[in-house]
Design a protein around this motif. Structure first.
Motif, mmCIF file in Angstrom:
data_model
loop_
_atom_site.group_PDB
_atom_site.id
_atom_site.type_symbol
_atom_site.label_atom_id
_atom_site.label_comp_id
_atom_site.label_asym_id
_atom_site.label_seq_id
_atom_site.Cartn_x
_atom_site.Cartn_y
_atom_site.Cartn_z
ATOM 1 N N GLU A 41 0.741 -0.970 0.295
ATOM 2 C CA GLU A 41 -0.313 -0.138 -0.016
ATOM 3 C C GLU A 41 1.106 1.154 0.065
ATOM 4 N N ALA A 42 2.003 1.340 0.359
ATOM 5 C CA ALA A 42 3.323 2.262 0.933
ATOM 6 C C ALA A 42 3.726 2.580 -0.713
ATOM 7 N N SER A 43 3.987 1.551 -1.887
ATOM 8 C CA SER A 43 4.278 1.806 -3.176
ATOM 9 C C SER A 43 3.106 2.710 -3.750
ATOM 10 N N PHE A 44 1.902 2.197 -3.356
ATOM 11 C CA PHE A 44 0.160 2.996 -4.387
ATOM 12 C C PHE A 44 0.370 3.957 -3.924
ATOM 13 N N VAL A 45 0.501 4.460 -2.697
ATOM 14 C CA VAL A 45 0.496 5.631 -2.114
ATOM 15 C C VAL A 45 1.048 6.864 -2.184
ATOM 16 N N ARG A 46 2.483 5.986 -2.832
ATOM 17 C CA ARG A 46 3.395 7.660 -3.072
ATOM 18 C C ARG A 46 3.147 7.276 -4.113
ATOM 19 N N ASP A 47 3.078 6.829 -4.771
ATOM 20 C CA ASP A 47 2.290 6.914 -7.026
ATOM 21 C C ASP A 47 1.271 7.935 -7.191
ATOM 22 N N LEU A 48 0.116 8.607 -6.268
ATOM 23 C CA LEU A 48 -0.949 9.270 -6.159
ATOM 24 C C LEU A 48 -0.607 10.546 -6.524
ATOM 25 N N LYS A 74 -12.216 -6.601 9.308
ATOM 26 C CA LYS A 74 -10.544 -6.800 8.686
ATOM 27 C C LYS A 74 -10.571 -5.554 7.788
ATOM 28 N N ARG A 75 -11.774 -5.607 6.927
ATOM 29 C CA ARG A 75 -12.216 -5.097 5.861
ATOM 30 C C ARG A 75 -11.969 -3.582 5.902
ATOM 31 N N ALA A 76 -12.515 -2.882 7.652
ATOM 32 C CA ALA A 76 -11.835 -1.739 8.455
ATOM 33 C C ALA A 76 -10.942 -1.803 8.637
ATOM 34 N N HIS A 77 -9.848 -2.977 9.460
ATOM 35 C CA HIS A 77 -8.570 -2.761 9.162
ATOM 36 C C HIS A 77 -7.613 -2.696 8.690
ATOM 37 N N GLU A 78 -8.248 -2.763 7.173
ATOM 38 C CA GLU A 78 -7.268 -3.269 6.019
ATOM 39 C C GLU A 78 -7.165 -1.628 5.566
ATOM 40 N N GLU A 84 -4.008 5.813 6.964
ATOM 41 C CA GLU A 84 -3.795 6.896 7.326
ATOM 42 C C GLU A 84 -1.727 6.922 6.588
ATOM 43 N N LEU A 85 -1.906 5.644 5.548
ATOM 44 C CA LEU A 85 -0.670 6.600 5.156
ATOM 45 C C LEU A 85 -0.816 7.472 3.857
ATOM 46 N N LEU A 86 -1.596 8.401 3.959
ATOM 47 C CA LEU A 86 -1.800 9.271 3.159
ATOM 48 C C LEU A 86 -1.666 10.771 3.519
ATOM 49 N N PHE A 87 -1.393 10.947 5.084
ATOM 50 C CA PHE A 87 -1.157 11.957 5.831
ATOM 51 C C PHE A 87 0.487 11.900 5.462
#
Length: 87
Positions: A41-48, A74-78, A84-87
């Motif tokens: 998810e970090a690599s995805f967020v960096r590409d936004l 599980k879905r809520a957590h994921e 959280e990575l968006l900030f």
């Protein structure tokens, strides 16, 4: 052996599929996830870009709350992992 898509991104892609008809940004993000070879998810967020981040900032809290209401922890957590990575 090919690495499978990060589970968190799988949940995000599934959630974004609900936003492909009425939201061009949702459609773009879904396509980006489907076609991209993101390992986390970090690599995805960096590409936004800023518009994509704004869209996710608006959409994810509603989806996280909905998952909690449906008792899908599980879905809520994921989804919260991405949020959280968006900030």
């Amino acid at each position: 052996m090919m690495k499978t898509m990060d589970q968190t991104l799988g949940y995000l892609r599934e959630t974004l599929s609900n936003y492909t008809e009425d939201h061009s940004e949702g459609r773009n993000l879904y396509k980006k996830l489907k076609e991209g070879a993101y390992t986390s998810e970090a690599s995805f967020v960096r590409d936004l870009n800023q518009r994509e981040i704004h869209f996710l900032n608006h959409m994810l809290p509603k989806e996280i709350n909905y998952a909690k209401e449906e008792q899908d922890e599980k879905r809520a957590h994921e989804l919260n992992e991405v949020f959280e990575l968006l900030f």
